[in-house]
Design a protein around this motif. Structure first.
Motif, mmCIF file in Angstrom:
data_model
loop_
_atom_site.group_PDB
_atom_site.id
_atom_site.type_symbol
_atom_site.label_atom_id
_atom_site.label_comp_id
_atom_site.label_asym_id
_atom_site.label_seq_id
_atom_site.Cartn_x
_atom_site.Cartn_y
_atom_site.Cartn_z
ATOM 1 N N HIS A 135 12.162 3.999 0.373
ATOM 2 C CA HIS A 135 13.575 3.676 0.603
ATOM 3 C C HIS A 135 13.657 2.268 1.189
ATOM 4 O O HIS A 135 12.910 1.928 2.115
ATOM 5 C CB HIS A 135 14.213 4.624 1.620
ATOM 6 C CG HIS A 135 14.403 6.020 1.136
ATOM 7 N ND1 HIS A 135 15.564 6.441 0.521
ATOM 8 C CD2 HIS A 135 13.593 7.102 1.185
ATOM 9 C CE1 HIS A 135 15.458 7.725 0.212
ATOM 10 N NE2 HIS A 135 14.270 8.153 0.607
ATOM 11 N N TYR A 190 19.381 7.378 8.199
ATOM 12 C CA TYR A 190 18.919 8.217 7.099
ATOM 13 C C TYR A 190 17.513 7.808 6.654
ATOM 14 O O TYR A 190 16.633 8.654 6.450
ATOM 15 C CB TYR A 190 19.893 8.100 5.930
ATOM 16 C CG TYR A 190 19.463 8.877 4.707
ATOM 17 C CD1 TYR A 190 19.686 10.244 4.605
ATOM 18 C CD2 TYR A 190 18.815 8.235 3.644
ATOM 19 C CE1 TYR A 190 19.284 10.957 3.484
ATOM 20 C CE2 TYR A 190 18.418 8.937 2.522
ATOM 21 C CZ TYR A 190 18.652 10.299 2.454
ATOM 22 O OH TYR A 190 18.244 11.005 1.350
ATOM 23 N N ASN A 238 13.671 9.817 7.649
ATOM 24 C CA ASN A 238 13.104 10.505 6.498
ATOM 25 C C ASN A 238 11.801 11.246 6.841
ATOM 26 O O ASN A 238 11.642 12.411 6.460
ATOM 27 C CB ASN A 238 12.870 9.500 5.364
ATOM 28 C CG ASN A 238 12.745 10.164 4.012
ATOM 29 O OD1 ASN A 238 12.003 11.121 3.845
ATOM 30 N ND2 ASN A 238 13.461 9.642 3.032
ATOM 31 N N SER A 290 24.474 15.146 2.275
ATOM 32 C CA SER A 290 24.910 15.435 0.908
ATOM 33 C C SER A 290 25.625 14.239 0.293
ATOM 34 O O SER A 290 25.433 13.924 -0.892
ATOM 35 C CB SER A 290 25.836 16.653 0.897
ATOM 36 O OG SER A 290 25.146 17.812 1.303
ATOM 37 N N ARG A 315 23.011 11.566 -0.588
ATOM 38 C CA ARG A 315 22.192 11.967 -1.737
ATOM 39 C C ARG A 315 22.980 11.917 -3.038
ATOM 40 O O ARG A 315 22.458 11.497 -4.080
ATOM 41 C CB ARG A 315 21.629 13.368 -1.487
ATOM 42 C CG ARG A 315 20.542 13.372 -0.425
ATOM 43 C CD ARG A 315 20.207 14.755 0.067
ATOM 44 N NE ARG A 315 19.125 14.716 1.033
ATOM 45 C CZ ARG A 315 18.841 15.682 1.888
ATOM 46 N NH1 ARG A 315 19.586 16.777 1.925
ATOM 47 N NH2 ARG A 315 17.825 15.558 2.728
ATOM 48 N N ASN A 320 21.800 9.525 -6.043
ATOM 49 C CA ASN A 320 21.408 10.110 -7.326
ATOM 50 C C ASN A 320 22.272 9.628 -8.479
ATOM 51 O O ASN A 320 21.821 9.585 -9.627
ATOM 52 C CB ASN A 320 21.475 11.642 -7.249
ATOM 53 C CG ASN A 320 20.278 12.228 -6.518
ATOM 54 O OD1 ASN A 320 19.167 11.741 -6.642
ATOM 55 N ND2 ASN A 320 20.519 13.280 -5.752
ATOM 56 N N GLU A 333 15.135 15.941 -6.929
ATOM 57 C CA GLU A 333 16.014 14.818 -6.647
ATOM 58 C C GLU A 333 16.675 14.980 -5.304
ATOM 59 O O GLU A 333 16.770 14.042 -4.516
ATOM 60 C CB GLU A 333 17.085 14.713 -7.735
ATOM 61 C CG GLU A 333 16.535 14.300 -9.096
ATOM 62 C CD GLU A 333 17.622 14.261 -10.151
ATOM 63 O OE1 GLU A 333 18.708 14.816 -9.888
ATOM 64 O OE2 GLU A 333 17.388 13.696 -11.230
ATOM 65 N N ALA A 334 17.134 16.183 -5.002
ATOM 66 C CA ALA A 334 17.826 16.424 -3.727
ATOM 67 C C ALA A 334 16.875 16.281 -2.553
ATOM 68 O O ALA A 334 17.264 15.870 -1.473
ATOM 69 C CB ALA A 334 18.439 17.815 -3.741
ATOM 70 N N GLN A 335 15.618 16.605 -2.746
ATOM 71 C CA GLN A 335 14.669 16.592 -1.644
ATOM 72 C C GLN A 335 14.104 15.207 -1.363
ATOM 73 O O GLN A 335 13.650 14.934 -0.272
ATOM 74 C CB GLN A 335 13.523 17.559 -1.945
ATOM 75 C CG GLN A 335 13.950 19.026 -1.974
ATOM 76 C CD GLN A 335 12.879 19.914 -2.559
ATOM 77 O OE1 GLN A 335 11.801 19.450 -2.911
ATOM 78 N NE2 GLN A 335 13.182 21.185 -2.671
ATOM 79 N N VAL A 361 15.506 12.083 -1.612
ATOM 80 C CA VAL A 361 16.321 10.931 -1.237
ATOM 81 C C VAL A 361 16.997 11.166 0.100
ATOM 82 O O VAL A 361 16.985 12.262 0.611
ATOM 83 C CB VAL A 361 17.378 10.617 -2.316
ATOM 84 C CG1 VAL A 361 16.712 10.320 -3.603
ATOM 85 C CG2 VAL A 361 18.358 11.760 -2.467
#
Length: 227
Positions: free
Chosen positions: A55, A113, A117, A181, A184, A188, A223-225, A227
């Motif tokens: 990131h 964020y 991580n 959320s 992300r 995405n 993908e959700a996990q 980023v």
């Protein structure tokens, strides 16, 4: 992408496989990141290097600076990895992802964020326990770092020590689920992270839609996990 707008960049290992294989690899990546950012006038505000993804929070000084920086960085780092580990094939998963971020509170949320991580991944219990992020540049302002403080961070205090103290309190707090959320979803789908007013301004200036459309397919769990 337009110069002067902060952007959140994500690059993952191909098939979510490792892109760092030993401690020295992280140092090599940071070496080329610093060189690439300087060469193409991109300010690095925050970063974290995870075992299988990266990131970056950056602001380009020139149009096209981010793409050139990432091409330069990828070329040199992939060459190093392939030579060192005698490997072939893609190291990174397709092109990097990037999305615009509004300055102010949204930008500081991205700082947190990114630097939290490793905590969310269960690798450490506090952000400053992880070596391969920009956290020390923000908590130890006397240290040597290529990280460039963004205006939103500078407004945290009158002195480097004041800012570090204020930021330590911020980064120590977990981000709430709706905030995670939102970040992300923006990451995405390449959407803007910011207020409606900021999005209105961008749509007027850029002549295109920057808001999230109604979701189509749900993102894959990976993908959700990641980023």
């Amino acid at each position: 992408m337009s110069a002067g707008f902060p952007q959140h960049i994500i690059q993952r290992g191909n098939n979510l496989e490792a892109c760092f294989f030993a401690e020295v690899d992280y140092s090599v990546y940071l070496h080329w990141l610093e060189r690439a950012a300087s060469t193409y006038r991109v300010a690095i505000h925050a970063y974290v290097l995870m075992p299988n993804h990266v990131h970056l929070l950056v602001t380009p000084g020139i149009d096209g600076g981010i793409s050139r920086m990432m091409q330069y960085l990828g070329r040199h780092y992939v060459h190093y990895v392939n030579r060192t580990y005698r490997r072939r094939g893609a190291l990174w998963e397709r092109r990097f992802r990037a999305h615009l971020v509004e300055t102010g509170s949204h930008l500081l949320t991205l700082y947190r964020y990114i630097e939290r991580n490793p905590v969310r991944a269960g690798m450490v219990t506090a952000p400053d326990q992880y070596r391969w992020s920009s956290i020390r540049a923000h908590l130890d302002p006397g240290g040597d770092s290529f990280v460039v403080d963004q205006e939103a961070y500078l407004r945290l205090g009158a002195t480097p020590q004041d800012r570090a103290h204020a930021y330590r309190a911020l980064v120590g707090e977990s981000l709430e689920a709706p905030v995670l959320s939102e970040i992300r979803a923006a990451a995405n789908r390449g959407a803007v992270l910011g207020s409606d007013r900021f999005k209105d301004q961008l749509e007027s200036e850029l002549g295109r839609r920057v808001r999230l459309r109604k979701p189509g397919r749900k993102p894959k769990p990976s993908e959700a996990q990641q980023v």
